[in-house]
Design a protein around this motif. Structure first.
Motif, short mmCIF file in Angstrom:
data_model
loop_
_atom_site.label_atom_id
_atom_site.label_comp_id
_atom_site.label_asym_id
_atom_site.label_seq_id
_atom_site.Cartn_x
_atom_site.Cartn_y
_atom_site.Cartn_z
N ASP A 196 84.88 58.20 34.00
CA ASP A 196 84.89 59.42 33.20
C ASP A 196 84.13 60.55 33.91
OD1 ASP A 196 85.69 60.95 31.10
OD2 ASP A 196 84.46 59.96 29.60
N VAL A 197 84.51 61.78 33.56
CA VAL A 197 83.96 62.98 34.21
C VAL A 197 83.51 63.98 33.15
CG1 VAL A 197 84.38 64.83 35.88
CG2 VAL A 197 85.63 62.66 36.08
N THR A 198 82.33 64.54 33.35
CA THR A 198 81.82 65.62 32.49
C THR A 198 81.88 66.94 33.26
OG1 THR A 198 80.32 64.18 31.26
CG2 THR A 198 79.79 66.52 31.28
N LEU A 199 82.45 67.96 32.64
CA LEU A 199 82.42 69.29 33.24
C LEU A 199 81.04 69.89 33.00
CD1 LEU A 199 85.15 72.01 33.15
CD2 LEU A 199 82.80 72.63 32.62
N ALA A 205 71.98 71.02 32.88
CA ALA A 205 73.29 70.53 32.42
C ALA A 205 73.66 69.22 33.11
CB ALA A 205 74.36 71.59 32.67
N MET A 206 73.37 69.10 34.41
CA MET A 206 73.68 67.86 35.13
C MET A 206 72.86 66.70 34.59
SD MET A 206 73.94 68.98 39.14
CE MET A 206 74.08 67.30 39.71
N ALA A 207 71.59 66.94 34.33
CA ALA A 207 70.71 65.86 33.87
C ALA A 207 71.15 65.30 32.52
CB ALA A 207 69.27 66.37 33.77
N GLN A 208 71.83 66.11 31.72
CA GLN A 208 72.24 65.65 30.39
C GLN A 208 73.66 65.11 30.35
OE1 GLN A 208 70.00 65.34 28.05
NE2 GLN A 208 68.54 66.19 29.54
N PRO A 247 79.76 58.79 34.41
CA PRO A 247 79.39 58.45 35.79
C PRO A 247 79.59 59.59 36.79
CG PRO A 247 80.80 56.76 34.82
CD PRO A 247 80.81 57.91 33.88
N TYR A 248 80.51 60.53 36.47
CA TYR A 248 80.82 61.60 37.40
C TYR A 248 80.73 62.95 36.70
CZ TYR A 248 82.51 57.72 40.18
OH TYR A 248 82.57 56.53 40.86
N VAL A 249 80.49 63.99 37.51
CA VAL A 249 80.39 65.36 36.98
C VAL A 249 81.27 66.28 37.80
CG1 VAL A 249 78.12 65.17 35.91
CG2 VAL A 249 78.29 65.71 38.35
N VAL A 272 83.63 67.41 42.46
CA VAL A 272 83.36 66.31 41.54
C VAL A 272 82.54 65.28 42.30
CG1 VAL A 272 84.36 64.48 40.12
CG2 VAL A 272 85.52 66.70 40.30
N VAL A 273 81.38 64.94 41.76
CA VAL A 273 80.45 64.04 42.44
C VAL A 273 79.86 63.05 41.44
CG1 VAL A 273 79.79 65.58 44.33
CG2 VAL A 273 78.66 65.80 42.11
N PRO A 274 79.25 61.98 41.93
CA PRO A 274 78.55 61.07 41.00
C PRO A 274 77.41 61.81 40.30
CG PRO A 274 78.87 60.02 43.13
CD PRO A 274 79.26 61.45 43.31
N ARG A 275 77.10 61.37 39.11
CA ARG A 275 76.06 62.02 38.31
C ARG A 275 74.70 61.98 38.99
NH1 ARG A 275 75.24 59.14 32.72
NH2 ARG A 275 74.58 57.53 34.19
#
Length: 729
Positions: free
Chosen positions: A440-443, A517-520, A524-526, A630-633
């Protein structure tokens, strides 16, 4: 001529008579005044305790200390005495209430405070982050796990709107530290209009027997005559409201409080029938018992149990002046409490309607509450005058770093902004994390108030989870809240996490916002994007499929490049596919991103190859390359030294390359930048040579740090220093 001492004696006698008469009228004739040797000869202290009739029932309209003009003389606690305050808080919305309450306390307070917060996991995460970044001097915060306390109250039948959390006031004597003797317990929906030390001072009026200080309930709920078959829990007279409580914890423990409340609750539950639907609806409206809807279920609150105990043991309670808990509800009798609204000390929004409650002074109360709701919390970081307290270690380090800055430094503004610790309120609105999925990916993006209009379009384009950092003032945060509530699109999305970073300083802390935003992000991916870019409609699903196909989860270090384009038109038809995008590109309606102003920023993506590509292809890092990826969190964070405009994404891509991330361009992925007015920082960059000079200095320092960290491997990045001076975001 009278002897010299006689006029003084007569004067003292006259003063005593005046005080007795004042007490008689203010306290309905039941005030007991005792001469105390506190404050020197001639000082008096008046007992707050009204006399209780032999049958143990207070008359419905007893005088007691139930008016705002009942303000007996009282010594305030020593200036540096630590005051303890306890609250129970669960969830996102209640966490916001806590912050407003704390602001009102901090505004008036002159003493150090120790906050004891019983929280669920959501509230703890929010408030722990907030207080850590707020760094208010002379405020300590301790957290207690509500999950560990639930078994102590879960046996009580409960459909109250506050759920089991509303019952946890009962277990505070056992949950709080054994050495803690006194505490003020507050509901989260109260607002202070006075120094909390004045409330703490009322502990001095407790008799040896009294253990609980409460304000009388300001409705007829416990009188049991609201309608036919109305059967509330037993109470002394009108009963007492538990929105503000003074607890003598030491005495409660000695008296066997746990056994007392459990025995009382058990016995009363055996005799009381289940509350009817009508009872619960009316209770909610009246704001007295606070019953919730739910037919055939008993809605028991901690207030009910407190009142049942006081009914059996009236000597345990110290009735407090009503000004310390003015209960605002459509059907309460709060207006009997005060003659002037400005006299009040604590306002309690205990109606389900909250700020929409009807009261002739509601505008005054509402404005007071809104003042603290929108008050700049940065101003509350002030030191307590005459009461020094050691700062937390982070604040001490920050103070040392700020002290080393030179006023002669032309880049002082950049240095100060870099060192600024912003208050951070994570998950400002209710948020439901998505179920865990392996690819899964978070924008991830950041924005300020002038970009709110992008949110609805972004939600339509990206159906997956998002983590957004918003740079707002306290007042703007409330405007944002109303904006989301008024939007059908935004209010329907529970998988978008909004994190408010409160504005401080003159430069936009873009990389600090991205890091929040990244920390929250919880996937697994952002996808590291910007708020002015709209992803293709299919991008979310395509990214998840690409991550799986490329087997990134097996430990392969890769950054997936999403090619960026731009349009100069405010209104255009968004392409549904790569083929449609290429047609718009050929027609001149779209351009490769920043191809005119900053071609080196995106040229390494190799757009000519992308047009024909059928599979992901690898590209090499080049100076000033700054694609959206798109990279790992757990990838490297953005460098916070870059604030305002310029080189903020570039530095991050350099760090990824230094850690040997592959750069893989996805052939079917794209995102489109929409036009917008230039930000203030872009305008300053373009118009001020010193701004550009400072950015160059920051770049030089970044490369020096990079060389120290990565050694010889970082030498290739020095070529970036020779690039044309036109850095972009």
């Amino acid at each position: 001529m009278l002897p010299r001492g006689r006029p003084r004696a007569l004067g003292a006698a006259a003063l005593l008579l005046v005080l007795i008469l004042i007490g008689f009228f203010l306290f309905g004739g039941d005030l007991e005044c005792e001469r105390r040797e506190q404050g020197g000869p001639g000082s008096f202290r008046c007992s707050l305790t009204p006399r209780v009739p032999p049958d143990g029932d207070l008359p419905a309209d007893h005088g007691g200390c139930n008016r705002s003009d009942c303000v007996p003389l009282r010594p305030l606690p020593p200036k540096c005495e630590l005051l303890h305050v306890a609250m129970v808080c669960a969830g996102h919305n209640t966490s916001r209430d806590v912050i407003t309450l704390v602001k009102s306390m901090l505004f008036f307070r002159k003493n150090p405070l120790h906050l004891h917060l019983v929280t669920d996991a959501v509230a703890r995460n929010i408030l722990e982050t907030l207080f850590h970044t707020w760094m208010v001097p002379a405020v300590r915060v301790s957290f207690y796990d509500a999950e560990e306390l639930k078994p102590q109250v879960s046996w009580i039948p409960n459909k109250h709107y506050s759920g089991l959390y509303g019952l946890m006031k009962l277990v505070l004597p056992g949950a709080l530290p054994p050495a803690l003797a006194r505490v003020i317990v507050l509901d989260t929906d109260v607002t202070f209009a006075s120094d909390i030390a004045e409330l703490w001072a009322l502990f001095a009026y407790f008799s040896d027997e009294q253990v609980i200080g409460l304000v009388e309930n300001q409705s007829d709920w416990y009188l049991g005559n609201l309608w036919r078959n109305h059967r509330p829990w037993p109470a002394l007279g009108r009963g007492f409201n538990t929105g503000v409580i003074l607890l003598r914890l030491d005495r409660l423990r000695q008296a066997g409080w746990e056994q007392m409340w459990k025995l009382t609750a058990t016995q009363e539950l055996l005799t009381l029938p289940a509350t009817s639907l009508a009872d619960q609806v009316w209770g909610s409206l009246l704001g007295g018992g606070g019953q919730a809807q739910g037919q055939g279920e008993m809605a028991v609150s901690a207030q009910d149990i407190f009142n049942a105990i006081i009914k059996r043991h009236p000597g345990l309670v110290l009735p407090l002046p009503c000004i310390w808990n003015v209960q605002l509800s459509d059907h309460t009798l709060a207006e009997r409490c005060y003659s002037e609204a400005a006299d009040l000390k604590v306002i309690h929004w205990n109606s389900p309607k909250k700020l929409r409650v009807k009261n002739k002074h509601v505008e005054f109360f509402r404005n007071l509450h809104l003042t603290f709701l929108e008050y700049n919390g940065n101003l509350l970081r002030r030191e307590l005058f005459g009461c020094p307290s050691p700062p937390p270690p982070e604040a001490e380090q920050l103070q040392r770093a700020l002290a080393h800055l030179s006023e002669e430094d032309t880049c002082l503004e950049f240095r100060q902004q870099q060192l600024t610790v912003h208050r951070v309120h994570i998950t400002f609105l209710p948020h439901e994390p998505p179920p865990p999925r392996p690819h899964d990916v978070t924008l991830v993006a950041q924005l300020s108030m002038d970009r709110l209009q992008m949110l609805e379009a972004l939600c339509r384009h990206w159906p997956g989870p998002m983590s957004l950092a918003l740079y707002l003032t306290d007042a703007e945060a409330q405007q944002f809240l109303h904006f989301v509530e008024a939007s059908a699109v935004l209010s329907a999305r529970q998988d978008v996490a909004y994190h408010v970073v409160y504005r401080e300083g003159s430069l936009y802390p873009i990389n600090q916002l991205r890091n929040v935003a990244m920390a929250q992000a919880l996937t697994p991916y952002v996808f590291l994007s910007d708020i002015d870019l709209l992803p293709s409609y299919s991008l979310y699903d395509y990214l998840r499929a690409s991550i799986e196909q490329l087997e990134l989860g097996s430990g392969r270090k890769a950054a997936l490049v999403v090619p960026a384009f731009e349009t100069l038109h405010y209104h255009f038809t968004f392409p549904n596919s790569k083929a449609e995008l290429l047609a718009l590109l050929d027609a001149g309606s779209l351009y490769t991103f920043r191809s005119h102003e900053w071609p080196q920023g995106y040229a390494p993506t190799d757009y000519a190859r992308w047009r024909e590509a059928q599979a992901p292809y690898r590209v090499q890092w080049a100076a000033d390359y700054e694609p959206y990826v798109v990279v790992p969190r757990d990838c490297p964070r953005y460098d916070p030294r870059f604030v305002g405009f310029g080189w903020n994404k570039v530095a991050h891509i350099v760090e990824l390359d230094a850690q040997e991330y592959e750069l893989l361009v996805l052939p079917e992925a794209f995102t489109i930048h929409l036009p917008h007015t230039p930000s203030p920082d872009i305008s300053r960059f373009r118009s001020r040579p010193t701004y550009r000079d400072c950015l160059q200095i920051l770049k030089d320092e970044f490369h020096q740090d990079l060389s120290r960290h990565y050694g010889a491997a970082a030498l290739k990045y020095l070529t970036a220093l020779q690039q044309p001076e036109a850095p972009q975001g």
